[in-house]
Design an enzyme around this catalytic site. Structure first.
Site, PDB file in Angstrom:
ATOM      1  N   ALA A  62       1.135  -1.121   0.020  1.00 44.40           N
ATOM      2  CA  ALA A  62       0.113  -0.129  -0.322  1.00 44.40           C
ATOM      3  C   ALA A  62       0.762   1.318   0.308  1.00 44.40           C
ATOM      4  O   ALA A  62       2.347   0.955   0.495  1.00 44.40           O
ATOM      5  CB  ALA A  62      -1.014   0.048   1.090  1.00 44.40           C
ATOM      6  N   GLY A 105       0.152  -4.660   1.014  1.00 44.08           N
ATOM      7  CA  GLY A 105      -0.846  -4.859   0.150  1.00 44.08           C
ATOM      8  C   GLY A 105      -1.114  -6.068  -1.541  1.00 44.08           C
ATOM      9  O   GLY A 105      -1.511  -6.174  -1.791  1.00 44.08           O
ATOM     10  N   GLU A 108      -1.197  -9.855   0.146  1.00 41.21           N
ATOM     11  CA  GLU A 108      -2.526 -10.108   0.164  1.00 41.21           C
ATOM     12  C   GLU A 108      -3.571  -9.451  -0.812  1.00 41.21           C
ATOM     13  O   GLU A 108      -4.030 -10.282  -1.026  1.00 41.21           O
ATOM     14  CB  GLU A 108      -2.829  -8.866   1.797  1.00 41.21           C
ATOM     15  CG  GLU A 108      -1.948  -8.569   2.302  1.00 41.21           C
ATOM     16  CD  GLU A 108      -2.551  -7.625   3.585  1.00 41.21           C
ATOM     17  OE1 GLU A 108      -2.014  -6.780   3.464  1.00 41.21           O
ATOM     18  OE2 GLU A 108      -2.878  -7.941   4.608  1.00 41.21           O
ATOM     19  N   GLU A 128       5.249  -4.698   7.107  1.00 42.17           N
ATOM     20  CA  GLU A 128       3.519  -4.154   7.548  1.00 42.17           C
ATOM     21  C   GLU A 128       4.512  -3.706   9.121  1.00 42.17           C
ATOM     22  O   GLU A 128       4.942  -2.681   9.882  1.00 42.17           O
ATOM     23  CB  GLU A 128       2.380  -4.520   7.774  1.00 42.17           C
ATOM     24  CG  GLU A 128       2.477  -4.126   6.332  1.00 42.17           C
ATOM     25  CD  GLU A 128       1.640  -5.165   5.468  1.00 42.17           C
ATOM     26  OE1 GLU A 128       2.875  -6.499   5.352  1.00 42.17           O
ATOM     27  OE2 GLU A 128       1.027  -5.518   4.727  1.00 42.17           O
TER      28      GLU A 128
END
Ligand code: CO8
Length: 253
Positions: A62, A105, A108, A128
């Site tokens: 992200a 992300g 993911e 993260e």
């Protein structure tokens, strides 16, 4: 589309994440475009979807710059999961083609796909923890189911990045390709497109249903879905073609 490219050929859709200048980091605008493209995939009666990154990487997570100053409510609303859930629930097989980094992300997103096809230079991780956060778009849920608790804890608590061969050994990907992983995914997608879409959808639904439930519930669901397939023309065609020693012509009805 500002952040994504969309192509459709031979019943196979390709979505390209197109922010190579930031290693395809996923921002909210990009994820909202992804949401719209999923509608398009559904409306266009696509039989398989391939998701790939522009340039040398899949997606390095992200967008950290966008997330930096979020408060807790905004962080919850940042919301990649609803879109990833839609991808997982698509009635067609979805392939993530991973070159270079698939982090946070980005990984993911790949975890919500049915198949992860890697190039030999792929690097996968959930880093993260190093940013003072944890995976928030399915990483703590889908990863342990895919590779087991211990290895998932290792990836999530340490934020280590694993290479393609380790990913293959751990079951974090299905294939590692010496050549072009997109060609490999396309060739796999074409083979599935020849199969009955009804049967593929039913099998995917049954697998996805069972993964979160006890064996008895999963088996009961499988029995219903299996039985329902006998109401399709594809089942009649598939068995007739076998009997007549010819290739079946599936229509998806
Ligand atoms: N966000 C924003 N920008 C990024 C990101 C990112 N995730 N990753 C890379 N970039 C940018 C860099 O800032 C740099 O920009 P600039 O050229 O303007 O300085 C450019 O991309 C190139 O990156 P690097 O120079 O850092 O390239 P390197 O080859 O030196 O390093 C790395 C590559 C190791 C991948 C490094 O870029 C890196 O560590 N990136 C961050 C990886 C990361 O921590 N990802 C996880 C992010 S958190 C997350 O994904 C949470 C998901 C949960 C969302 C769900 C919400 C509900």
């Amino acid at each position: 589309m500002k952040y994504l490219k969309y192509e459709f050929e031979n019943q196979i859709a390709t979505i390209t994440i197109n922010r190579p200048e930031v290693l395809n980091a996923l921002n909210s605008g990009l994820v909202s475009e992804l949401d719209s493209l999923i509608d398009r995939v559904i409306e266009s009666r696509t039989r398989a979807l391939v998701i790939v990154g522009e340039g040398k990487n899949f997606a390095a997570g992200a967008d950290i710059v966008e997330m930096m100053d979020l408060n807790p409510a905004q962080a919850r609303d940042f919301g990649f999961s609803p879109v990833y859930d839609r991808i997982e629930a698509l009635p067609i097989p979805v392939f993530a083609v991973i070159r270079g980094f698939a982090l946070g992300g980005g990984l993911e997103l790949a975890l919500a796909c049915d198949f992860r096809i890697l190039s030999t230079d792929a690097k996968l991780g959930l880093p993260e923890i190093k940013l003072g956060i944890m995976p928030g778009a399915g990483g703590t849920q889908r990863l342990p189911k895919l590779i087991g608790l211990g290895r998932a804890r290792e990836m999530i608590f340490f934020g280590n990045i694993v290479d393609a061969q380790t990913a293959l050994t751990w079951g974090l990907c299905e294939r590692v390709v010496d050549g072009d992983p997109e060609e490999e995914a396309m060739s796999m997608a074409k083979k599935i497109v020849e199969k009955s879409p009804c049967a593929v959808e039913a099998a995917k639904k049954s697998i996805n249903y069972g993964i979160d439930r006890d064996l008895a519930s999963g088996l009961a669901y499988e029995a219903v879905v299996w039985g329902d397939l006998f109401s399709t023309s594809d089942q009649k065609e598939g068995m007739k073609a076998f009997h007549e020693k010819r290739k079946p012509q599936f229509t998806g009805k």
